[in-house]
Design a protein around this motif. Sequence first.
Motif, PDB file in Angstrom:
ATOM      1  N   ALA A 102     -48.261 -36.003  -7.666  1.00 43.05           N
ATOM      2  CA  ALA A 102     -48.583 -36.494  -9.006  1.00 43.05           C
ATOM      3  C   ALA A 102     -47.328 -37.111  -9.597  1.00 43.05           C
ATOM      4  O   ALA A 102     -46.203 -36.863  -9.145  1.00 43.05           O
ATOM      5  N   GLY A 103     -47.514 -37.938 -10.604  1.00 45.60           N
ATOM      6  CA  GLY A 103     -46.379 -38.546 -11.285  1.00 45.60           C
ATOM      7  C   GLY A 103     -46.709 -38.811 -12.739  1.00 45.60           C
ATOM      8  O   GLY A 103     -47.875 -39.017 -13.089  1.00 45.60           O
ATOM      9  N   ILE A 104     -45.687 -38.761 -13.587  1.00 46.71           N
ATOM     10  CA  ILE A 104     -45.865 -39.135 -14.985  1.00 46.71           C
ATOM     11  C   ILE A 104     -44.801 -40.154 -15.369  1.00 46.71           C
ATOM     12  O   ILE A 104     -43.727 -40.206 -14.771  1.00 46.71           O
ATOM     13  N   ASP A 105     -45.106 -40.965 -16.359  1.00 43.41           N
ATOM     14  CA  ASP A 105     -44.144 -41.913 -16.911  1.00 43.41           C
ATOM     15  C   ASP A 105     -44.499 -42.139 -18.375  1.00 43.41           C
ATOM     16  O   ASP A 105     -45.677 -42.034 -18.759  1.00 43.41           O
ATOM     17  N   HIS A 106     -43.493 -42.445 -19.196  1.00 44.35           N
ATOM     18  CA  HIS A 106     -43.756 -42.686 -20.612  1.00 44.35           C
ATOM     19  C   HIS A 106     -44.469 -44.009 -20.840  1.00 44.35           C
ATOM     20  O   HIS A 106     -45.095 -44.223 -21.868  1.00 44.35           O
ATOM     21  N   SER A 107     -44.375 -44.928 -19.852  1.00 40.11           N
ATOM     22  CA  SER A 107     -44.943 -46.265 -19.986  1.00 40.11           C
ATOM     23  C   SER A 107     -46.305 -46.349 -19.307  1.00 40.11           C
ATOM     24  O   SER A 107     -46.413 -46.167 -18.091  1.00 40.11           O
ATOM     25  N   GLU A 108     -47.332 -46.657 -20.074  1.00 39.13           N
ATOM     26  CA  GLU A 108     -48.679 -46.813 -19.510  1.00 39.13           C
ATOM     27  C   GLU A 108     -48.715 -47.964 -18.519  1.00 39.13           C
ATOM     28  O   GLU A 108     -49.348 -47.873 -17.461  1.00 39.13           O
ATOM     29  N   ALA A 109     -48.016 -49.068 -18.828  1.00 39.08           N
ATOM     30  CA  ALA A 109     -48.004 -50.221 -17.926  1.00 39.08           C
ATOM     31  C   ALA A 109     -47.304 -49.889 -16.614  1.00 39.08           C
ATOM     32  O   ALA A 109     -47.716 -50.343 -15.542  1.00 39.08           O
ATOM     33  N   MET A 110     -46.242 -49.078 -16.670  1.00 41.90           N
ATOM     34  CA  MET A 110     -45.551 -48.683 -15.451  1.00 41.90           C
ATOM     35  C   MET A 110     -46.441 -47.774 -14.600  1.00 41.90           C
ATOM     36  O   MET A 110     -46.436 -47.859 -13.366  1.00 41.90           O
ATOM     37  N   VAL A 111     -47.229 -46.924 -15.255  1.00 41.75           N
ATOM     38  CA  VAL A 111     -48.174 -46.077 -14.529  1.00 41.75           C
ATOM     39  C   VAL A 111     -49.207 -46.943 -13.808  1.00 41.75           C
ATOM     40  O   VAL A 111     -49.564 -46.678 -12.653  1.00 41.75           O
ATOM     41  N   ARG A 112     -49.675 -47.992 -14.467  1.00 41.79           N
ATOM     42  CA  ARG A 112     -50.631 -48.894 -13.825  1.00 41.79           C
ATOM     43  C   ARG A 112     -50.000 -49.578 -12.617  1.00 41.79           C
ATOM     44  O   ARG A 112     -50.632 -49.731 -11.569  1.00 41.79           O
ATOM     45  N   ALA A 113     -48.740 -49.994 -12.765  1.00 43.54           N
ATOM     46  CA  ALA A 113     -48.044 -50.622 -11.645  1.00 43.54           C
ATOM     47  C   ALA A 113     -47.885 -49.632 -10.492  1.00 43.54           C
ATOM     48  O   ALA A 113     -48.074 -49.988  -9.324  1.00 43.54           O
ATOM     49  N   GLY A 114     -47.555 -48.382 -10.817  1.00 45.90           N
ATOM     50  CA  GLY A 114     -47.426 -47.360  -9.791  1.00 45.90           C
ATOM     51  C   GLY A 114     -48.739 -47.076  -9.091  1.00 45.90           C
ATOM     52  O   GLY A 114     -48.773 -46.833  -7.874  1.00 45.90           O
ATOM     53  N   SER A 115     -49.829 -47.133  -9.832  1.00 44.59           N
ATOM     54  CA  SER A 115     -51.147 -46.874  -9.252  1.00 44.59           C
ATOM     55  C   SER A 115     -51.552 -47.971  -8.276  1.00 44.59           C
ATOM     56  O   SER A 115     -52.316 -47.722  -7.335  1.00 44.59           O
ATOM     57  N   LEU A 116     -51.047 -49.184  -8.473  1.00 40.72           N
ATOM     58  CA  LEU A 116     -51.318 -50.253  -7.512  1.00 40.72           C
ATOM     59  C   LEU A 116     -50.624 -49.963  -6.184  1.00 40.72           C
ATOM     60  O   LEU A 116     -51.159 -50.272  -5.112  1.00 40.72           O
ATOM     61  N   ARG A 117     -49.454 -49.368  -6.244  1.00 38.99           N
ATOM     62  CA  ARG A 117     -48.715 -49.033  -5.025  1.00 38.99           C
ATOM     63  C   ARG A 117     -49.279 -47.783  -4.366  1.00 38.99           C
ATOM     64  O   ARG A 117     -49.371 -47.707  -3.134  1.00 38.99           O
ATOM     65  N   CYS A 118     -49.628 -46.778  -5.162  1.00 36.07           N
ATOM     66  CA  CYS A 118     -50.092 -45.486  -4.631  1.00 36.07           C
ATOM     67  C   CYS A 118     -51.407 -45.093  -5.308  1.00 36.07           C
ATOM     68  O   CYS A 118     -51.422 -44.215  -6.191  1.00 36.07           O
ATOM     69  N   PRO A 119     -52.510 -45.729  -4.935  1.00 35.99           N
ATOM     70  CA  PRO A 119     -53.782 -45.460  -5.619  1.00 35.99           C
ATOM     71  C   PRO A 119     -54.285 -44.037  -5.446  1.00 35.99           C
ATOM     72  O   PRO A 119     -55.069 -43.554  -6.273  1.00 35.99           O
ATOM     73  N   SER A 120     -53.838 -43.334  -4.412  1.00 40.57           N
ATOM     74  CA  SER A 120     -54.328 -41.965  -4.194  1.00 40.57           C
ATOM     75  C   SER A 120     -53.528 -40.914  -4.954  1.00 40.57           C
ATOM     76  O   SER A 120     -53.943 -39.755  -5.040  1.00 40.57           O
ATOM     77  N   ALA A 121     -52.388 -41.306  -5.524  1.00 37.98           N
ATOM     78  CA  ALA A 121     -51.580 -40.355  -6.292  1.00 37.98           C
ATOM     79  C   ALA A 121     -52.141 -40.212  -7.701  1.00 37.98           C
ATOM     80  O   ALA A 121     -52.726 -41.148  -8.253  1.00 37.98           O
ATOM     81  N   LYS A 122     -51.948 -39.050  -8.285  1.00 33.68           N
ATOM     82  CA  LYS A 122     -52.392 -38.800  -9.649  1.00 33.68           C
ATOM     83  C   LYS A 122     -51.259 -39.176 -10.595  1.00 33.68           C
ATOM     84  O   LYS A 122     -50.348 -38.384 -10.850  1.00 33.68           O
ATOM     85  N   LEU A 123     -51.301 -40.394 -11.130  1.00 36.01           N
ATOM     86  CA  LEU A 123     -50.255 -40.887 -12.018  1.00 36.01           C
ATOM     87  C   LEU A 123     -50.784 -40.947 -13.446  1.00 36.01           C
ATOM     88  O   LEU A 123     -51.861 -41.500 -13.690  1.00 36.01           O
ATOM     89  N   LEU A 124     -50.017 -40.386 -14.372  1.00 33.50           N
ATOM     90  CA  LEU A 124     -50.453 -40.261 -15.758  1.00 33.50           C
ATOM     91  C   LEU A 124     -49.358 -40.708 -16.716  1.00 33.50           C
ATOM     92  O   LEU A 124     -48.172 -40.565 -16.424  1.00 33.50           O
ATOM     93  N   GLN A 125     -49.781 -41.252 -17.858  1.00 31.44           N
ATOM     94  CA  GLN A 125     -48.840 -41.487 -18.942  1.00 31.44           C
ATOM     95  C   GLN A 125     -48.659 -40.170 -19.691  1.00 31.44           C
ATOM     96  O   GLN A 125     -49.625 -39.589 -20.197  1.00 31.44           O
ATOM     97  N   ALA A 126     -47.429 -39.683 -19.755  1.00 33.79           N
ATOM     98  CA  ALA A 126     -47.176 -38.389 -20.392  1.00 33.79           C
ATOM     99  C   ALA A 126     -45.693 -38.255 -20.670  1.00 33.79           C
ATOM    100  O   ALA A 126     -44.870 -39.047 -20.210  1.00 33.79           O
ATOM    101  N   SER A 127     -45.364 -37.221 -21.439  1.00 32.17           N
ATOM    102  CA  SER A 127     -43.977 -36.934 -21.799  1.00 32.17           C
ATOM    103  C   SER A 127     -43.425 -35.836 -20.903  1.00 32.17           C
ATOM    104  O   SER A 127     -44.123 -34.878 -20.556  1.00 32.17           O
ATOM    105  N   ALA A 128     -42.148 -35.953 -20.553  1.00 34.06           N
ATOM    106  CA  ALA A 128     -41.483 -34.910 -19.775  1.00 34.06           C
ATOM    107  C   ALA A 128     -41.403 -33.605 -20.548  1.00 34.06           C
ATOM    108  O   ALA A 128     -41.237 -32.532 -19.953  1.00 34.06           O
ATOM    109  N   GLU A 129     -41.527 -33.685 -21.870  1.00 32.82           N
ATOM    110  CA  GLU A 129     -41.433 -32.490 -22.714  1.00 32.82           C
ATOM    111  C   GLU A 129     -42.787 -31.816 -22.942  1.00 32.82           C
ATOM    112  O   GLU A 129     -42.856 -30.778 -23.594  1.00 32.82           O
TER     113      GLU A 129
END
Length: 312
Positions: A102-129
């Motif tokens: 799984a992965g998180i990032d503060h940027s929704e657009a970066m999460v979308r870009a990551g999902s194009l590379r790894c569609p099977s990973a669970k990538l979410l927009q979220a805060s590290a805190e």
Amino acid sequence: QAICFQGTLVQFPPLTGNSARFYIALPLPTQLRRMAAIDWTTPERLKMLETRYSLPNIVEQRRRFINLAKPIEGESCLDIGCGPAFLVEQLQAAVGAAGSVAGIDHSEAMVRAGSLRCPSAKLLQASAEALPFPESSFDLVTMTQVLVYVLDPVKALSEIKRVLKPGGRVLILDSIWSQSSWSGADVCLQRRILDAYDKHCNHPLLPMRIPELLRTLGLEFAGGPHVIPITNAVWDDVGFAKGASANITKYVTEQGLVEKSDAERWVAELEDSGRKGTFFFNLNRYVFVGVKSKDTDGRDERCKRLRTDSAL
């Protein structure tokens, strides 16, 4: 030696002299706010990300980081600040179909870009805190160049401890930009520019405190700091330094911290050293390993393994 991360004034004792500095903690640094507003899924932006994350220095950094993390088949992993998911992709390859990433990032657009590379990973927009996962979810948590940017590192590390399984480990990679080395001729100007660039993140000296923070929060400091140097002796588009100098000068001039003419003079000095064959750049990446204790009396074998020197 108390450290207050939640107020507006942040101090890093017991540093003295020129290293004893105070910083205003901002909710999200200017650079991150700018990046969060960009649509990283356009063909042009995706090509830019591919180029940036495929630089030889960055490829080697990921390789050495993965060697330190030692992901194994079947493990569950979380990458905090996953960006375009280059590290997520390598973690997936290591844990295989029996594992999960799984992965998180503060940027929704970066999460979308990551999902194009790894569609099977669970990538979410979220805060590290405020990680959106249950307790004891992951064997491995990775965080590269993130902790110095978050408003409350203590909260972020507490969240990591919460989502780690007993015996699970966290690897944190960060840098101290003001300690980077450059071949600029005017040393005083260069120092002024690098000190000004420290303000691009909330906690520029935090790597010095990471072992203490891990112990304070009840995580075992199990390894490090391992040093992954990024070094260039040539001024060109293949190395990391040229792009980094552009980012530095853009930030310090746009924020009004350094006059544009001074920043341009610094870059001209670097270019001149490149022409003369005397260019040099080095930035150390520091990797720290923390382990969450098991609820049993025996020492975790994973912790023992992480203490050994990695074949980098």
